[in-house]
Each structure stands twice: as structure tokens, then as C-alpha cells.
Write a protein that holds these residues in place. Structure first.
Motif, PDB file in Angstrom:
ATOM      1  N   VAL A  13     110.046  49.387  10.175  1.00 54.46           N
ATOM      2  CA  VAL A  13     108.736  49.943  10.522  1.00 54.46           C
ATOM      3  C   VAL A  13     107.592  49.223   9.811  1.00 54.46           C
ATOM      4  CG1 VAL A  13     108.508  51.728   8.725  1.00 54.46           C
ATOM      5  CG2 VAL A  13     107.615  52.147  11.040  1.00 54.46           C
ATOM      6  N   GLY A  14     107.895  48.572   8.677  1.00 52.66           N
ATOM      7  CA  GLY A  14     106.863  47.838   7.949  1.00 52.66           C
ATOM      8  C   GLY A  14     106.535  48.405   6.576  1.00 52.66           C
ATOM      9  N   LYS A  15     107.552  48.937   5.891  1.00 50.12           N
ATOM     10  CA  LYS A  15     107.331  49.575   4.586  1.00 50.12           C
ATOM     11  C   LYS A  15     107.014  48.569   3.487  1.00 50.12           C
ATOM     12  CE  LYS A  15     111.343  51.704   4.542  1.00 50.12           C
ATOM     13  NZ  LYS A  15     111.821  51.410   5.911  1.00 50.12           N
ATOM     14  N   THR A  16     107.688  47.427   3.494  1.00 51.26           N
ATOM     15  CA  THR A  16     107.598  46.511   2.354  1.00 51.26           C
ATOM     16  C   THR A  16     106.183  45.989   2.144  1.00 51.26           C
ATOM     17  OG1 THR A  16     109.904  45.845   2.613  1.00 51.26           O
ATOM     18  CG2 THR A  16     108.489  44.394   1.329  1.00 51.26           C
ATOM     19  N   ASP A  17     105.568  45.433   3.180  1.00 46.55           N
ATOM     20  CA  ASP A  17     104.211  44.890   3.041  1.00 46.55           C
ATOM     21  C   ASP A  17     103.232  45.979   2.633  1.00 46.55           C
ATOM     22  OD1 ASP A  17     104.911  42.297   3.632  1.00 46.55           O
ATOM     23  OD2 ASP A  17     104.464  42.478   5.772  1.00 46.55           O
ATOM     24  N   LEU A  18     103.355  47.140   3.245  1.00 49.78           N
ATOM     25  CA  LEU A  18     102.424  48.231   2.941  1.00 49.78           C
ATOM     26  C   LEU A  18     102.641  48.752   1.525  1.00 49.78           C
ATOM     27  CD1 LEU A  18     100.116  49.883   4.015  1.00 49.78           C
ATOM     28  CD2 LEU A  18     101.767  51.482   5.001  1.00 49.78           C
ATOM     29  N   SER A  19     103.889  48.774   1.069  1.00 46.97           N
ATOM     30  CA  SER A  19     104.160  49.258  -0.292  1.00 46.97           C
ATOM     31  C   SER A  19     103.470  48.384  -1.332  1.00 46.97           C
ATOM     32  CB  SER A  19     105.667  49.306  -0.554  1.00 46.97           C
ATOM     33  OG  SER A  19     106.224  48.003  -0.657  1.00 46.97           O
ATOM     34  N   ILE A  20     103.453  47.096  -1.101  1.00 46.37           N
ATOM     35  CA  ILE A  20     102.786  46.187  -2.038  1.00 46.37           C
ATOM     36  C   ILE A  20     101.280  46.418  -2.012  1.00 46.37           C
ATOM     37  CG2 ILE A  20     102.270  43.745  -2.468  1.00 46.37           C
ATOM     38  CD1 ILE A  20     105.148  43.154  -1.479  1.00 46.37           C
ATOM     39  N   HIS A  21     100.737  46.619  -0.826  1.00 45.64           N
ATOM     40  CA  HIS A  21      99.299  46.890  -0.684  1.00 45.64           C
ATOM     41  C   HIS A  21      98.909  48.173  -1.426  1.00 45.64           C
ATOM     42  CE1 HIS A  21      95.365  46.749   1.238  1.00 45.64           C
ATOM     43  NE2 HIS A  21      95.524  48.006   1.650  1.00 45.64           N
ATOM     44  N   ILE A  22      99.706  49.219  -1.243  1.00 41.97           N
ATOM     45  CA  ILE A  22      99.421  50.500  -1.908  1.00 41.97           C
ATOM     46  C   ILE A  22      99.609  50.381  -3.417  1.00 41.97           C
ATOM     47  CG2 ILE A  22     100.208  52.889  -2.173  1.00 41.97           C
ATOM     48  CD1 ILE A  22     100.947  52.830   0.810  1.00 41.97           C
ATOM     49  N   ARG A  24      99.376  47.838  -5.401  1.00 41.81           N
ATOM     50  CA  ARG A  24      98.291  47.091  -6.039  1.00 41.81           C
ATOM     51  C   ARG A  24      97.010  47.930  -6.084  1.00 41.81           C
ATOM     52  NH1 ARG A  24      98.071  40.991  -3.855  1.00 41.81           N
ATOM     53  NH2 ARG A  24      96.937  40.723  -5.817  1.00 41.81           N
ATOM     54  N   HIS A  25      96.825  48.744  -5.067  1.00 41.28           N
ATOM     55  CA  HIS A  25      95.612  49.568  -5.000  1.00 41.28           C
ATOM     56  C   HIS A  25      95.605  50.646  -6.086  1.00 41.28           C
ATOM     57  CE1 HIS A  25      92.130  51.478  -3.122  1.00 41.28           C
ATOM     58  NE2 HIS A  25      92.752  52.645  -3.238  1.00 41.28           N
ATOM     59  N   ILE A  26      96.753  51.268  -6.339  1.00 41.62           N
ATOM     60  CA  ILE A  26      96.791  52.367  -7.315  1.00 41.62           C
ATOM     61  C   ILE A  26      97.271  51.914  -8.688  1.00 41.62           C
ATOM     62  CG2 ILE A  26      97.132  54.084  -5.504  1.00 41.62           C
ATOM     63  CD1 ILE A  26     100.072  54.262  -6.309  1.00 41.62           C
ATOM     64  N   GLY A  27      97.596  50.623  -8.823  1.00 42.57           N
ATOM     65  CA  GLY A  27      98.030  50.108 -10.118  1.00 42.57           C
ATOM     66  C   GLY A  27      99.425  50.536 -10.511  1.00 42.57           C
ATOM     67  N   SER A  28     100.322  50.574  -9.518  1.00 43.77           N
ATOM     68  CA  SER A  28     101.697  51.025  -9.751  1.00 43.77           C
ATOM     69  C   SER A  28     102.682  49.909  -9.441  1.00 43.77           C
ATOM     70  CB  SER A  28     102.002  52.224  -8.843  1.00 43.77           C
ATOM     71  OG  SER A  28     103.389  52.541  -8.847  1.00 43.77           O
ATOM     72  N   PRO A  29     103.832  49.925 -10.076  1.00 46.93           N
ATOM     73  CA  PRO A  29     104.937  49.098  -9.573  1.00 46.93           C
ATOM     74  C   PRO A  29     105.498  49.741  -8.316  1.00 46.93           C
ATOM     75  CG  PRO A  29     105.701  50.468 -11.362  1.00 46.93           C
ATOM     76  CD  PRO A  29     104.222  50.718 -11.257  1.00 46.93           C
ATOM     77  N   LYS A  58     105.406  44.350  -9.678  1.00 49.33           N
ATOM     78  CA  LYS A  58     106.677  44.629 -10.335  1.00 49.33           C
ATOM     79  C   LYS A  58     107.506  45.568  -9.466  1.00 49.33           C
ATOM     80  CE  LYS A  58     109.724  45.306 -13.712  1.00 49.33           C
ATOM     81  NZ  LYS A  58     110.676  44.255 -14.134  1.00 49.33           N
ATOM     82  N   HIS A  59     108.777  45.215  -9.223  1.00 52.19           N
ATOM     83  CA  HIS A  59     109.697  46.056  -8.467  1.00 52.19           C
ATOM     84  C   HIS A  59     110.841  46.523  -9.367  1.00 52.19           C
ATOM     85  CE1 HIS A  59     107.611  44.378  -4.997  1.00 52.19           C
ATOM     86  NE2 HIS A  59     108.301  45.160  -4.191  1.00 52.19           N
TER      87      HIS A  59
END
Length: 302
Positions: A13-22, A24-29, A58-59
Motif C-alpha cells: 500500500v505504500g507504508k515504507t515511504d510514508l513512514s520515513i516522511h512521518i 522525520r516530521h515528528i523526530g522519531s525513529p 533510524k530503524h
């Protein structure tokens, strides 16, 4: 307020790209909740984040184990909750992302404590499954734990086998260990679900399988073929290619079967997810809407 955002949705569905975007936005790994991405030998077939993606954020729980290592949802619960508690000491907003429903439920709801199954019992059952199929194992479950037999997904051989493992190990019904209680967590959970129209999702799945083949999935499968009897390799993308290596399928048949089985798995994920009334749904292309939703939650929390 400490918050855990959970990004979830069916495969492709496209989780990986969006997870990185989110993230970085909230300052989370990114805390991965994928039961196969933990294995370092399977980067192509499990669509693990690329080196470039891993360099951006970071993952955790990606390529941390080897295929023969025993791992389970209960171990993941213990390790993930410990990690979240530690990270929350300095980061109020965290992101968990994945499509493995058991792993997500392990963090969000907790799972019941189950006895550890010894390797001899596990190996004996899987060998029986390879020789005789699921029917005799289902019959054993029906005799030893009729209550669980009545409710279990009888097409899901992993769950059936695991239940019988517990029955053999303890001499007690598997259902006797299930309490159904939801564990309290010291943080607030917000679930963000990603969904596309089915034709679009299935088209993406088919394209991704072709890309995996082009990236070397066949060679990756050949490298792990000697370990093909491991439960960790009873996975879409590998079992079909193993059948090809064994002469049961042509290469083209194996590829088509990977696509079909991945679509079936995605349908199962969607069925599971739709039962969860706590999920706020978005189209993954609506990045602005998702970020606005997250910002509103964070604003209230602060």
C-alpha cells in the motif's frame, strides 16, 4: 503525554515511504512491526527498507536476526515495549510501522503469555505437516482443544500448528492460556490506516513482484534454499520459488503464484484491519492530510 503513532495497512500500500516522511516530521525513529523484515537474509523478498531509506531515519527491528533464530510475537512485545519506554524518555512522539497484525496487536493490546515450545516438538510437528498435510494436525487440535478448534482459522496452518505445539508441550488446551485481556500501556496509541482501492492495490502488488524479480529475488531464494524447512521461510515469495527449484512449477508459474498469494495475503490483512474501529483511515497519497492529523494530536498532547 507520550504517544505512539501506529502506521499500518496491507502489503504494497505504500507504508515504507510514508513512514520515513512521518518519522522525520515528528523526530522519531521507525519501529518496524514486520515479522519477516527482522531477517537479514531476505531484503528483497520482504521489501525491507533500502540502504538509502535506512540512512534517512533510524530503524529498529530490521535485519536484526538470522533465519535460524527463534523469534515470536511475544518476544517482539517484550523487546518493543522496552524500546518504546526507553525512547519515550527523550522523545514524546514515536512511530511504529508494519503489516504484521500479530506484532502490532502485541504492542497495542499485548498477547497472552505462552509456554516456550521445545525445538523437538516444533520440528516434529512441522515434519508431520510436510509429510501428511494439515488434516491430521487439525484432527489432533479438535480432539485436544475443541474450543479453539471451533474458532481457529483452519486455513492458517501456522496458527493451527502453534496451537497443537502448545497442547503437546503442556498437555493442556491452547485455549486455557488465552485470557483476552488488553494490557494497559503507559502511552496513548493512535492508529493511522492506509488503504487504496483494490484494483490499484493489486496493480501495485503485481508491479512490486516484478520489481523484486528484477532486483534478484530468485538468486536470494537460491541462497536460502538449503534452509527451506525453517518456519521463517514459509513465506510468500520464497515457498513458490522453492517449488520451482524442486521442479513443481515453471519459473513463470512461480512468479504468477507469488503475485496471487500476495494478493490473497493483502485481502486477509484488509479483513483483519477493517475489524479495528480505532483506525483513522487515509489514502497514502494524502500526505498533507495525514501530517495535519498527526500535528493536531501532537498539539493537544503538548
Amino acid at each position: 503525554m507520550k504517544i505512539l503513532f501506529v502506521l499500518l495497512g496491507p502489503t504494497g500500500v505504500g507504508k515504507t515511504d510514508l513512514s520515513i516522511h512521518i518519522a522525520r516530521h515528528i523526530g522519531s525513529p521507525v519501529i518496524s512491526a514486520d515479522s519477516r523484515q527482522i531477517y537479514r537474509e531476505l531484503p528483497i523478498g520482504v521489501a525491507a527498507p533500502s540502504k538509502e531509506q535506512l540512512s534517512l531515519v533510524k530503524h529498529y527491528f530490521v535485519a536484526t536476526h538470522s533465519l535460524p533464530d527463534y523469534y515470536s510475537a511475544s518476544i517482539f512485545e517484550e523487546e518493543a515495549i522496552s524500546l518504546i519506554d526507553r525512547l519515550h524518555e527523550s522523545q514524546p512522539f514515536l512511530l511504529l510501522c508494519g503489516g504484521s497484525m500479530m506484532y502490532i496487536d502485541a504492542v497495542c493490546k499485548g498477547i497472552d503469555e505462552m509456554p516456550t515450545v521445545t525445538p523437538d516438538i516444533r520440528n516434529a510437528l512441522w515434519e508431520q505437516f510436510e509429510r501428511e498435510g494439515l488434516a491430521p494436525i487439525l484432527e489432533e487440535l479438535k480432539n485436544t482443544d475443541p474450543a479453539h478448534y471451533d474458532g481457529v482459522d483452519r486455513m492458517n496452518h501456522r496458527r493451527v500448528i502453534h496451537a497443537v505445539e502448545i497442547c503437546r508441550m503442556t498437555g493442556k488446551p491452547y485455549s486455557s492460556f488465552k485470557t483476552g485481556k488488553i494490557k494497559e500501556r503507559p502511552f496513548k496509541i493512535y492508529k493511522i490506516g492506509l488503504m487504496r482501492e483494490r484494483p490499484e492495490l493489486f496493480g501495485r502488488i503485481n508491479k512490486r513482484v516484478d520489481e523484486m524479480i528484477g532486483a534478484g529475488l530468485e538468486e536470494e531464494a537460491r541462497r536460502v534454499y538449503p534452509m527451506r524447512n525453517l518456519n521463517s521461510l514459509n513465506t510468500v515469495g520464497y515457498k513458490e520459488l522453492f517449488a520451482h527449484f524442486d521442479g513443481a512449477l515453471t519459473f513463470d508459474e512461480a512468479v504468477e503464484k507469488i503475485k496471487r498469494n500476495t494478493r490473497i495475503y493483502a485481502r486477509k490483512q484488509m479483513t483483519w484491519l477493517r475489524r479495528d474501529t480505532e483506525i483513522m483511515w487515509f489514502n497514502p497519497d494524502n500526505k498533507d492530510g495525514i501530517i495535519s492529523y498527526i500535528d493536531e494530536i501532537c498539539k493537544v498532547a503538548l
